[in-house]
Design an enzyme around this catalytic site. Structure first.
Site, PDB file in Angstrom:
ATOM      1  N   ILE A 581       0.820  -1.211   0.000  1.00  7.23           N
ATOM      2  CA  ILE A 581       0.000   0.000   0.000  1.00  7.23           C
ATOM      3  C   ILE A 581       0.848   1.253   0.000  1.00  7.23           C
ATOM      4  CG2 ILE A 581      -2.064  -0.976   1.057  1.00  7.23           C
ATOM      5  CD1 ILE A 581      -0.996   0.099   3.739  1.00  7.23           C
ATOM      6  N   GLY A 582       2.162   1.114  -0.020  1.00 10.31           N
ATOM      7  CA  GLY A 582       2.974   2.324  -0.067  1.00 10.31           C
ATOM      8  C   GLY A 582       4.439   2.000  -0.203  1.00 10.31           C
ATOM      9  N   GLY A 584       8.301   3.864   0.231  1.00  9.32           N
ATOM     10  CA  GLY A 584       9.019   5.056   0.670  1.00  9.32           C
ATOM     11  C   GLY A 584      10.503   4.850   0.521  1.00  9.32           C
ATOM     12  N   GLY A 585      11.244   5.824   0.964  1.00  9.24           N
ATOM     13  CA  GLY A 585      12.688   5.737   0.848  1.00  9.24           C
ATOM     14  C   GLY A 585      13.245   4.548   1.598  1.00  9.24           C
ATOM     15  N   GLY A 587      11.554   1.634   2.415  1.00 13.98           N
ATOM     16  CA  GLY A 587      11.037   0.317   2.128  1.00 13.98           C
ATOM     17  C   GLY A 587       9.585   0.376   1.708  1.00 13.98           C
ATOM     18  N   VAL A 589       5.355  -0.714   2.452  1.00 14.72           N
ATOM     19  CA  VAL A 589       4.376  -0.975   3.484  1.00 14.72           C
ATOM     20  C   VAL A 589       3.302  -1.882   2.913  1.00 14.72           C
ATOM     21  CG1 VAL A 589       2.783   0.025   5.131  1.00 14.72           C
ATOM     22  CG2 VAL A 589       4.786   1.314   4.411  1.00 14.72           C
ATOM     23  N   LYS A 603       5.786  -2.897   7.740  1.00 17.14           N
ATOM     24  CA  LYS A 603       6.775  -2.111   7.010  1.00 17.14           C
ATOM     25  C   LYS A 603       8.020  -2.955   6.840  1.00 17.14           C
ATOM     26  CE  LYS A 603       8.372   2.330   6.180  1.00 17.14           C
ATOM     27  NZ  LYS A 603       8.000   3.705   6.252  1.00 17.14           N
ATOM     28  N   ASP A 705      11.928  12.216  11.050  1.00 20.18           N
ATOM     29  CA  ASP A 705      11.371  12.147   9.704  1.00 20.18           C
ATOM     30  C   ASP A 705       9.898  12.528   9.719  1.00 20.18           C
ATOM     31  OD1 ASP A 705      11.158   9.587   7.107  1.00 20.18           O
ATOM     32  OD2 ASP A 705      11.344  11.753   7.015  1.00 20.18           O
TER      33      ASP A 705
END
Ligand SMILES: *[C@@H]1O[C@H](CO)[C@@H](O)[C@H](O)[C@H]1NC(C)=O
Ligand SMILES: *[C@@H]1O[C@H](CO)[C@@H](O)[C@H](O)[C@H]1NC(C)=O
Ligand SMILES: *[C@@H]1O[C@H](CO)[C@@H](O)[C@H](O)[C@H]1NC(C)=O
Ligand SMILES: *[C@@H]1O[C@H](CO)[C@@H](O)[C@H](O)[C@H]1NC(C)=O
Ligand SMILES: *[C@@H]1O[C@H](CO)[C@@H](O)[C@H](O)[C@H]1NC(C)=O
Ligand SMILES: *[C@@H]1O[C@H](CO)[C@@H](O)[C@H](O)[C@H]1NC(C)=O
Ligand SMILES: *[C@@H]1O[C@H](CO)[C@@H](O)[C@H](O)[C@H]1NC(C)=O
Ligand SMILES: *[C@@H]1O[C@H](CO)[C@@H](O)[C@H](O)[C@H]1NC(C)=O
Ligand SMILES: *[C@@H]1O[C@H](CO)[C@@H](O)[C@H](O)[C@H]1NC(C)=O
Ligand SMILES: *[C@@H]1O[C@H](CO)[C@@H](O)[C@H](O)[C@H]1NC(C)=O
Length: 872
Positions: A581-582, A584-585, A587, A589, A603, A705
């Site tokens: 579902i996502g 990011g920098g 890894g 999710v 995650k 972050d």
């Protein structure tokens, strides 16, 4: 006549021989069968521990194989009697006790070795029956209770080890009656101090290890009567008092002496002529380092750190020419470093930090060409760094910080080609940075901060591996980094950013490109690191059966959690893309719907593909995770747990259907549901979350972050901060990672120069998020103008009207809402101040936002300028 009737004597003899040979044969067969059965009986009591591989290797121990006893695994027979002489079950993963072991069946045993299993329970006193034992090794098991005094009956013993068990009570003094023992290891137990005075000397003893045994007496005096000792380890206990004089005179054969981590005091033991290793660290030894240390010509390893030694370093130390390791850290040593140190040509590690050494660094140090590690930090050294340092071609770590070194950095330093860590900070070094430093191709950490360096950063220098880079508190000119084209070029693909024009800048890296100055360095370093580390984890190798997933390197789940990680992995079909579902920098999710109906977010963090997480780092992760799983706050996402496997780290979080603030802000909800009141509520929630992490957690937790994507929303739009800990986890793996932690556009500007993460970095990021929520777009230009020295753009922005800055998709707020928006905006502007010190704390921000007394507007809403807001 009589003679005639008798059978001929030779016949008698033959018969005799026949029967004689028959008898022992028969006996042997029956006793070996008895022994075989006794072993099977013992084996039947072995526990099959499901978490360990079964011990197939003992298959030969079976009733159908009774006649082959001498060929059984782990069994060695006596040639003549064909009965068991040795039992060696070391490293078999056996979980069992010795209670089922029939000692009286094995009276002829000479070796009994159970090293490294899971044997537990007592060591039975019946062991005293094995009177022929020469080797008894029960080391590295879980045996408990006391050492039986019957051990003393094993008078043939030469080798005795109970190392690494849970034995309690005193060491029976009868043990010292074992006059043939050469090797005695009782370390790693929970022993009590015995009355050493009733112990006798053990004349054959050469190896004695009582380390980690919770002993707390004075030096056991019987040891000084063990005059054949070559190895003595008393480390990691609570021994006190002085080392008796007898020890010095009697133990002339000693080669290895380890007294580390005790409370020994008085003068340092030194005059053992054969000594090779002397570990006396972490004690209370005081007085001088004796000059006769120079007599120890065989000495290779000398560790005296953390004592109270208060002399100068005797120049006689230079006679110990076999020294490879010398650590005198944290004593009260004074005077100068003797030039004789240059005679220690084999020296690889020299650590003199945290003393009171003065004068200048002897140039003879340049003769120690085998040095890989040199630490002279935190002393009173002055003068210049000798140019001979350039001869240390093997040197990897050089720490000279916190001294009073002055003059310029010698250009020869650039010949230390192996340098990886260089710290010259907190001195009075002057001049400019020598160009030769560009030779340091391996450098990963460079700290030149807090000196009087000036000039500009040489344009030729580009460090491909540089991770930590500190230059602050010097006299560099402002445009120090401008035109350092190599740094830009090395960043691959970033060179555009260096020449970027205002209009496309934001596309690339958001706000951190205001001037191609300070920020270029930060971005460059970060990008170098990003490109350098090809992140990919060895996940493909994981099979999809749930059992395999229980086989982790490490795993922590919150107590209240009712699912296993195996279930989670099953639910997302072994990390199938359709559950992702996502990205990011750090890894990906995944959303996992468990059979129980519970939904969790997983995650998966990418770590370096080259190696698994080193054990030591894993340990610190775990500590960290333990802290984080304990964080409970209504504005913070719950971290359910963590596990790591094959270089991947998985974090299990609470799942929120509505997703991230960023998604909401820039989706349709941004207009339909995220009205002013909701936005203020979101900002308030975030402020409380950060205030909690900074001010209510001990130790404080810095998120590092904070972005609109790491703030999730409940169905009622309550903000929930997520991903805290991720940043810290990553950086714990390798110092290199520190810098890409934090997202561009939210990262505080001081990170560019110091890379020191403080809570004020979170405050900055919070300010950016708050502005973004109110403005409905990233406040890039505002941040730029804050950073920029050009007062023109500052003025431009200051005159901006608040109403023009706010999200134009919504109607301007009025009444109480207007006041709330003004409050949020003014606090946010305070948070993005360039100087960390002038930003408010999160506690202050959270309290202000909670206070119901909103300020009355100084001017009508429509006329408020940003300038005015900054003044509130
Ligand atoms: C002993 O065991 C080995 C393998 O474990 C086997 O090759 C050998 O035949 C056995 N000898 C006897 C006498 O059983
Ligand atoms: C004991 O267990 C370890 C891992 O748990 C395994 O690597 C080793 O092979 C096992 N040894 C035996 C003899 O089964
Ligand atoms: C041990 O073995 C002997 C024979 O070798 C037997 O007499 C004795 O009963 C056994 N003891 C136990 C506790 O099984
Ligand atoms: C022990 O060894 C002796 C001879 O050395 C032998 O007579 C005796 O039977 C052996 N006992 C056992 C239990 O093996
Ligand atoms: C140990 O030896 C002593 C005599 O030296 C004896 O009295 C005692 O019974 C023996 N104990 C065992 C368990 O063999
Ligand atoms: C002490 O060691 C020497 C050789 O290192 C040996 O000859 C001597 O027998 C040992 N002394 C005893 C009592 O074992
Ligand atoms: C003590 O020093 C010796 C000799 O260098 C070493 O072999 C031993 O491992 C050390 N003991 C501990 C507990 O570290
Ligand atoms: C230094 O060690 C070597 C072996 O590593 C040895 O041959 C030599 O004798 C030692 N030097 C001194 C002075 O003991
Ligand atoms: C330095 O180390 C190397 C190998 O590590 C060794 O061969 C050499 O003898 C050492 N000593 C000097 C003075 O270089
Ligand atoms: C010397 O001891 C200090 C203090 O324990 C330690 O931090 C340092 O790493 C040691 N130096 C070396 C070269 O091992």
């Amino acid at each position: 006549m009589k003679r005639v009737q008798k059978p001929p004597p030779f016949l008698l003899l033959l018969l005799h021989i026949f029967f004689l040979s028959l008898l022992p044969l028969k006996a042997a067969t029956s006793s070996s069968r008895t022994q075989a059965k006794a072993l099977i009986h013992w084996k039947s009591s072995f526990h099959n521990s499901s978490s360990l591989p079964p011990h197939d290797d003992l298959n030969s121990w079976s009733l159908t194989n009774l006649d082959n006893l001498c060929n059984w695994t782990g069994i060695v027979c006596d040639h003549n009697t064909k009965t068991v002489a040795q039992i060696d079950l070391s490293n078999f993963n056996i979980t069992a006790t010795l209670i089922q072991f029939n000692f009286t069946t094995f009276l002829n045993l000479t070796q009994f070795i159970l090293y490294n299993n899971y044997f537990r329970g007592p060591i039975p006193s019946a062991i005293g029956n094995l009177s022929k034992l020469t080797t008894l090794d029960l080391g590295y098991n879980n045996f408990g209770e006391e050492i039986p005094a019957e051990i003393a009956n094993l008078t043939e013993l030469g080798y005795l080890s109970f190392y690494g068990n849970y034995l309690r009570g005193t060491i029976p003094y009868q043990l010292s009656n074992l006059q043939k023992v050469q090797f005695l290891h009782l370390g790693g137990n929970y022993l009590e101090t015995a009355d050493w005075s009733v112990f006798s000397g053990m004349p054959s003893l050469t190896y004695l290890d009582f380390s980690w045994a919770s002993l707390d007496s004075e030096f056991p005096e019987f040891i000084s009567k063990c005059s054949n000792l070559t190895f003595l380890d008393l480390s990691q206990n609570a021994f006190t008092g002085q080392i008796p004089e007898l020890v010095f005179t009697n133990l002339g054969k000693l080669e290895y002496l380890n007294l580390t981590s005790n409370s020994f005091q008085g003068p340092l033991p030194s005059n053992f002529p054969k000594l090779k290793h002397l570990h006396s660290a972490e004690n209370n030894f005081s007085g001088p380092i004796p000059e006769d240390i120079g007599q120890l010509r065989e000495l290779q390893y000398l560790d005296l750190r953390n004592n109270f030694l208060n002399s100068s370093i005797p120049s006689e130390l230079g006679l110990c020419t076999n020294l490879t390791y010398l650590n005198l850290t944290s004593n009260h040593l004074e005077g100068k470093i003797p030039s004789s140190i240059g005679q220690l040509r084999e020296l690889q590690h020299l650590d003199l930090q945290m003393n009171s050494l003065d004068s200048s660094i002897p140039s003879e140090l340049g003769f120690c060409t085998n040095l890989t590690y040199l630490d002279l930090s935190s002393n009173h050294l002055e003068g210049k760094i000798p140019s001979s340092i350039g001869q240390l071609r093997e040197l990897q770590n050089l720490y000279l910080q916190m001294n009073s070194l002055n003059s310029s950095i010698p250009s020869e330093l650039g010949f230390c080609f192996s340098l990886t860590y260089l710290d010259l900070s907190r001195n009075q070094l002057s001049g400019s940075i020598p160009l030769t430093l560009s030779n340091l191709a391996h450098i990963q950490s460079l700290d030149l901060s807090n000196n009087n360096l000036n000039g500009s950063f040489p344009t030729e220098i580009a460090f491909p591996l540089l991770g930590n880079f500190y230059l602050s508190q010097n006299n560099f000119t402002y445009n120090t980094f401008v035109g350092n084209s190599d740094l830009c070029r090395d960043a691959r693909g970033l060179s555009r950013a260096c020449n970027s024009k205002k209009n496309n800048r934001k596309v690339i890296i958001g706000v951190l490109v205001p001037v191609c100055g300070i920020s270029v360095v930060a971005i460059t370093i970060a990008l170098i690191l990003m490109f350098h580390k090809k992140t990919k984890c060895a996940l493909k190798k994981i099979n999809s059966t749930a059992q395999n997933f229980e086989n982790f390197v490490s795993m922590i789940l919150q107590e209240e959690v009712k699912f296993t990680f195996g279930e989670v992995v099953k639910a997302i079909d072994d990390f199938h893309e359709k559950y992702c579902i996502g990205k990011g920098g750090f890894g990906r999710v995944y959303k996992a719907e468990l059979l129980s109906g519970q939904v969790v977010a997983v995650k998966r963090l990418n770590m370096s593909d080259s190696n698994d997480i080193p054990a030591i780092n894993l340990q610190s992760f775990e500590n960290e995770i333990r802290t984080l799983t304990n964080v409970r706050h209504k504005n913070i996402i719950r971290l359910y747990g963590f596990c790591s496997r094959r270089g991947c780290i998985f974090l299990l979080y609470e799942y929120l259907e509505r997703g991230s603030l960023g998604k909401a802000l820039y989706g349709v909800e941004g207009v339909t549901e995220l009205g002013w009141a909701t936005r203020v509520k979101v900002v308030k929630g975030l402020a409380h979350a950060l205030s909690y992490l900074h001010h209510d957690c001990s130790p404080p937790i810095v998120h590092r972050d904070v972005t609109v994507n790491n703030v999730l929303l409940e169905s009622d739009f309550e903000a929930r901060l997520s991903d805290f800990g991720t940043a810290r986890l990553i950086s714990a793996n390798s110092s290199n990672w520190t810098h890409i932690v934090g997202s561009f556009g939210y990262m505080a500007p001081e990170l560019a120069l110091t890379m020191r993460v403080r809570d004020k970095c979170d405050v900055y990021s919070f300010g950016v998020v708050a502005l973004e929520v109110m403005m409905g777009r990233h406040p890039g230009d505002l941040l730029e103008s804050q950073l920029s020295e050009s007062s023109k753009s500052m003025e431009d922005n200051a005159e901006l009207l608040l109403k023009d800055v706010l999200d134009q998709r919504l109607e301007a707020p009025s009444n109480e809402l207007a006041k709330a928006v003004v409050l949020v905006m003014s606090l946010a502007l305070g948070c993005i101040r360039t100087r960390p010190g002038s930003r408010p704390t999160m506690l202050y921000v959270a309290q202000k936002l909670s206070a119901h007394s909103l300020p009355s507007l100084p001017e009508p809403f429509g006329m408020l300028t940003l300038n005015k807001l900054m003044g509130i």
